[in-house]
Design an enzyme around this catalytic site. Sequence first.
Site, PDB file in Angstrom:
ATOM      1  N   GLY A  47     -46.375 111.033 -25.449  1.00 16.74           N
ATOM      2  CA  GLY A  47     -45.472 111.277 -24.568  1.00 16.74           C
ATOM      3  C   GLY A  47     -46.154 112.055 -23.464  1.00 16.74           C
TER       4      GLY A  47
ATOM      5  N   LYS B  80     -49.599 116.986 -33.231  1.00 14.02           N
ATOM      6  CA  LYS B  80     -49.349 116.856 -31.814  1.00 14.02           C
ATOM      7  C   LYS B  80     -50.502 117.453 -31.046  1.00 14.02           C
ATOM      8  CE  LYS B  80     -45.866 116.707 -28.353  1.00 14.02           C
ATOM      9  NZ  LYS B  80     -44.345 117.228 -27.906  1.00 14.02           N
TER      10      LYS B  80
ATOM     11  N   ASP C  91     -33.852 118.417 -23.935  1.00  9.09           N
ATOM     12  CA  ASP C  91     -34.327 117.178 -23.886  1.00  9.09           C
ATOM     13  C   ASP C  91     -33.783 116.205 -24.991  1.00  9.09           C
ATOM     14  OD1 ASP C  91     -35.874 115.113 -22.716  1.00  9.09           O
ATOM     15  OD2 ASP C  91     -37.753 115.598 -23.636  1.00  9.09           O
TER      16      ASP C  91
END
Length: 528
Positions: A31, A51, A148
């Site tokens: 992303g 991540k 988000d």
Amino acid sequence: MTDPGEAAAGTGATGMLINGRYRLLERLGQGGMGTVWRATDERMRRQVALKEPVLPDGIDDQEREERLRRMEREAQAAAALRHPNIVRMYDIESVDGRPWLVMELIEGESLEAILATGTLSVPEAAEIGCQIAAALAAVHAAGVVHRDIKPANIMRARTGETVLTDFGIAQIDGGTDLTRTGVVVGSIPYLSPERAAGQRPGPAADLWALGVLLYEAVEGVHPYRRQHSQSTLAAILTDPVPQPRRTGALTVPIMSLLERDPARRPNAAQTQLLLAGAAATAQSTQPVPTVLDTPAATALLPAALTLRLRAAGEAVTATRRRTAVALGVAVAVIAGATAWALWPAGAPSPASIPVGYKAQQVASLGFAVAVPQDYVASIGSDDAAWASPDGRIQIDLRDEGKSTQDARAYAQKRLDTMKADHSKPSNCGDSDVPDPFFTTPVHDPQSMLHGGGVNASVIEYDYSAKAEEQYPCIASSPNDKAIEQYMIHEGHVLHLAVNVRGYYKQQADGQKADYAVYENVNNSLKFG
């Protein structure tokens, strides 16, 4: 540190060992904030998700620092939360000054991937929404605003749980806001009106996004997404919610979440209650959500919201009673779901219904039309839209108000505006980020006449659009097509637009089929 001889610091590779503990196995996705890896925790002997921060080339020191601090903020926000519907944050590892987040591995797929294959049923959407509302109740109670909420950040585990992920731009009470002034963060189609207006968001902004997500999941059409970002923002700020057609027991919760005034939206706990009632109702034969009739619901909901919900429920019941007496019902099976088309006596029917098309009557605009039978409809008080299952073709009909000119004048004004505002950029320098939309007119306005003496004027243009993407240079030739016409009917201007994405990527037969959609819609229009 990484193992000697592996890829450069900050760039993950299969087999890399992070800080002597986490072995990278495969990339799961990427992303705007980083790459997510499946990895093995060799100390604890379990699989986790890592991540990795990804920093694009060319950013300045301020942007680089902001991105790294956002990842640390994500770890802080998520680590403080313990809830079965929120992804668990285990650890944060520093690799050459960059934070790698170690979190729970969710075996499943994102809601974005699920919706790419089709819509959800009302019970499915209600259950997912209920679990996300429960997660948001915990998030907001901890003083965090997610900011988000969108399909890509919701995971559906193989075990059935729905899990909220990605707190990368979360806002924490008492913390420093890491967003630069004037910069919009988050996914534009899911911004609340207050965020679109530049205001600091509260928990109600997350609930708006949940309402948009549920609408899209069941209707198959996003209520506010337009061709490019500015149009989407304008729609969020000013356009009414298109009247949903397939939401059933979810209609009241969704429309409550999509109140433009954040003070009028239910909070997360109230939303969870509403969605639990909708889920139960969708599985039963009750005509009105049972949650409205329970003392517990009335006690938890604000008085004003309770009155609005009860009024909506009563209206639904009354409408169903009148429908059973006064209307004939035509049933069409679309993609495995049953769609009801209600036809008042004496209403116009389309001038023609080609094979593979279905009749659609839009009483509010005074016309009937035929559209492909697998297209998903969204019909409001002054507009109607249909979208192909893959979202590639969009049909829009809108009442643009009282007419003061003839149809040709409106078409010419539209074409002139497109030429002036969306001409192809003359250069593609590295520092340029051109308007993500440009047009190439195919022909000037052409007059035509519909049945019933309705005059129309048609324009056609090719265009390229790359909404919400920053890129150094636009495509050298347009890929998409739009055909628009303006009609004058009963003193009002009606605007028909058929947009085809990827038109010039199709073979000739595919282009012919795409164009036939416009021709069939146009030829079937019948005015009352």
